[in-house]
Design an enzyme around this catalytic site. Structure first.
Site, PDB file in Angstrom:
ATOM      1  N   GLY A  14       0.853  -1.178   0.000  1.00 12.18           N
ATOM      2  CA  GLY A  14       0.000   0.000   0.000  1.00 12.18           C
ATOM      3  C   GLY A  14       0.889   1.229   0.000  1.00 12.18           C
ATOM      4  O   GLY A  14       1.791   1.366   0.844  1.00 12.18           O
ATOM      5  N   ALA A  15       0.661   2.127  -0.958  1.00 11.67           N
ATOM      6  CA  ALA A  15       1.586   3.246  -1.153  1.00 11.67           C
ATOM      7  C   ALA A  15       1.847   4.055   0.128  1.00 11.67           C
ATOM      8  O   ALA A  15       3.005   4.333   0.455  1.00 11.67           O
ATOM      9  CB  ALA A  15       1.073   4.148  -2.276  1.00 11.67           C
ATOM     10  N   ASP A  18      -1.410   4.234  -6.464  1.00 15.43           N
ATOM     11  CA  ASP A  18       0.015   4.196  -6.166  1.00 15.43           C
ATOM     12  C   ASP A  18       0.758   5.367  -6.782  1.00 15.43           C
ATOM     13  O   ASP A  18       1.818   5.751  -6.301  1.00 15.43           O
ATOM     14  CB  ASP A  18       0.607   2.876  -6.647  1.00 15.43           C
ATOM     15  CG  ASP A  18       0.201   1.713  -5.756  1.00 15.43           C
ATOM     16  OD1 ASP A  18       0.975   1.380  -4.847  1.00 15.43           O
ATOM     17  OD2 ASP A  18      -0.896   1.167  -5.951  1.00 15.43           O
ATOM     18  N   ASN A  76      -2.888   1.973 -10.302  1.00 21.49           N
ATOM     19  CA  ASN A  76      -3.351   1.240  -9.128  1.00 21.49           C
ATOM     20  C   ASN A  76      -3.182  -0.242  -9.408  1.00 21.49           C
ATOM     21  O   ASN A  76      -2.777  -0.655 -10.492  1.00 21.49           O
ATOM     22  CB  ASN A  76      -4.810   1.587  -8.819  1.00 21.49           C
ATOM     23  CG  ASN A  76      -5.242   1.096  -7.449  1.00 21.49           C
ATOM     24  OD1 ASN A  76      -4.546   1.323  -6.462  1.00 21.49           O
ATOM     25  ND2 ASN A  76      -6.353   0.395  -7.376  1.00 21.49           N
ATOM     26  N   LYS A  77      -3.515  -1.057  -8.444  1.00 22.78           N
ATOM     27  CA  LYS A  77      -3.355  -2.499  -8.571  1.00 22.78           C
ATOM     28  C   LYS A  77      -3.991  -3.013  -9.858  1.00 22.78           C
ATOM     29  O   LYS A  77      -5.096  -2.605 -10.214  1.00 22.78           O
ATOM     30  CB  LYS A  77      -3.972  -3.199  -7.364  1.00 22.78           C
ATOM     31  CG  LYS A  77      -3.824  -4.712  -7.387  1.00 22.78           C
ATOM     32  CD  LYS A  77      -2.365  -5.111  -7.290  1.00 22.78           C
ATOM     33  CE  LYS A  77      -2.210  -6.630  -7.340  1.00 22.78           C
ATOM     34  NZ  LYS A  77      -0.793  -7.025  -7.329  1.00 22.78           N
TER      35      LYS A  77
END
Length: 346
Positions: free
Chosen positions: A49-50, A238, A248-249
């Site tokens: 997680g950023a 992110d 993002n993911k």
């Protein structure tokens, strides 16, 4: 969930990290006292997680300083160790931003470095709380025509809660705020392949809070949205480019496309430290490619033919035109309507 839950905690002589690879079946704390172990923990997603990676990187500067004193490093060795932490995961901009911020105080000694790292952690929690309120207010207003006064059905992807941040959460923080207001009917948590951060981590956090939820396969998300079972989707980030393109993911862009077709909000919640104004567009964002075994194996057992290769991008980029709103600690930008980070957050 206890509000004091911390994925990253400074112990005085090192870092205590909740080992997120062991959840939800075991809650284990990894004690980290050297740079090699911290880099390994970041790369293996022990901490992920950023914002959480950013906090770990901030304290990592102190970790490097302590290790350097123990082992007699010169300044060049110290700066090289700090750079290794900074570069442990290239897509999440928070890691570099937070390491750079704390590194500026190296010459002031360990006390100053720890003071700055603690400020990074404290400010992230404060930002998350603000995001939760801004995001909840915006969603309730935006979905009023569709949902009326009934509680909302929200879809989310990956994990964006207390485990992914310094505390409280970004996208999941908005969901927690809505739940506290009695305005959540159910959450659809995408399992998030290949490492199941949604099924293992988001579902665990939702269960701790008593928030009703379903875990679904990533491939089910678009159908759930198009059947009208979701009022809005909210995810983290992110790295966000100046034009609103959002990394993002992997799997996030499919959710955004389905939301656009269904005419429901697709919302990104992230602190301003995740906005990289030096990156103009999403195509300039480096996408981390992870090991093939995460795709070709399951629990150590090969699931694909021996001849198969694995393509394993950790992230994808959602174009800003698909981002209905970006929620930060400063408020809400309606990106798809032209309120771009590069214009409003500079």
């Amino acid at each position: 969930m206890p509000q004091e839950l911390r994925a990253v905690d400074w112990t005085g002589n090192g870092l205590a990290l909740i080992d997120q690879t062991a959840l939800p079946h075991r809650t284990e704390i990894l004690q980290v006292r050297d740079v090699d172990d911290l880099v390994d923990a970041i790369q293996r997603l022990v901490v992920r997680g950023a914002p959480a990676i950013g906090a770990a990187g901030a304290y990592g500067v102190a970790l490097a300083l302590q290790q350097g004193e123990r082992e007699g490093w010169d300044r060049e060795q110290l700066l090289a160790a700090v750079s290794r932490i900074r570069e442990a995961r290239p897509t999440a901009v928070n890691l570099a931003v937070c390491v750079d911020r704390v590194r500026q105080r190296l010459d002031e000694g360990l006390g100053a470095v720890l003071e700055e790292a603690a400020a990074v952690q404290r400010e992230d929690v404060e930002a998350n709380r603000a995001m939760g309120a801004y995001g909840a207010d915006w969603l309730l207003k935006r979905t009023a025509d569709r949902a009326g006064d009934r509680p909302l059905r929200i879809l989310t992807h990956c994990n964006t809660g207390a485990l992914a941040t310094a505390g409280w959460g970004t996208a999941l923080g908005v969901i927690r705020e809505l739940h506290q207001r009695g305005r959540i009917e159910a959450v659809y948590a995408d399992e998030t392949r290949p490492l199941l951060q949604g099924a293992r981590l988001t579902a665990w956090e939702l269960a701790q809070e008593g928030i009703p939820h379903y875990v679904q396969a990533d491939g089910a998300a678009a159908g759930t949205i198009l059947r009208g079972e979701v009022d809005a989707a909210i995810v983290g980030a992110d790295r966000i480019a100046a034009n609103g393109d959002t990394a993002n993911k992997v799997g996030t862009v499919g959710v955004a496309l389905a939301c656009a077709d269904a005419g429901i909000p697709f919302v990104v919640a992230a602190p301003t430290t995740t906005v990289d104004l030096s990156t103009e567009r999403g195509e300039a964002i480096h996408i981390e490619l992870r090991g093939e075994d995460e795709i070709l194996q399951w629990a150590g057992v090969r699931t694909a033919p021996a001849e198969s290769r694995g393509h394993n991008p950790a992230f994808d980029v959602t174009p800003g035109r698909l981002v209905t709103a970006l929620v930060t600690e400063r408020g809400v930008l309606e990106v798809a309507a032209g309120e771009l980070p590069g214009q409003h957050l500079a």
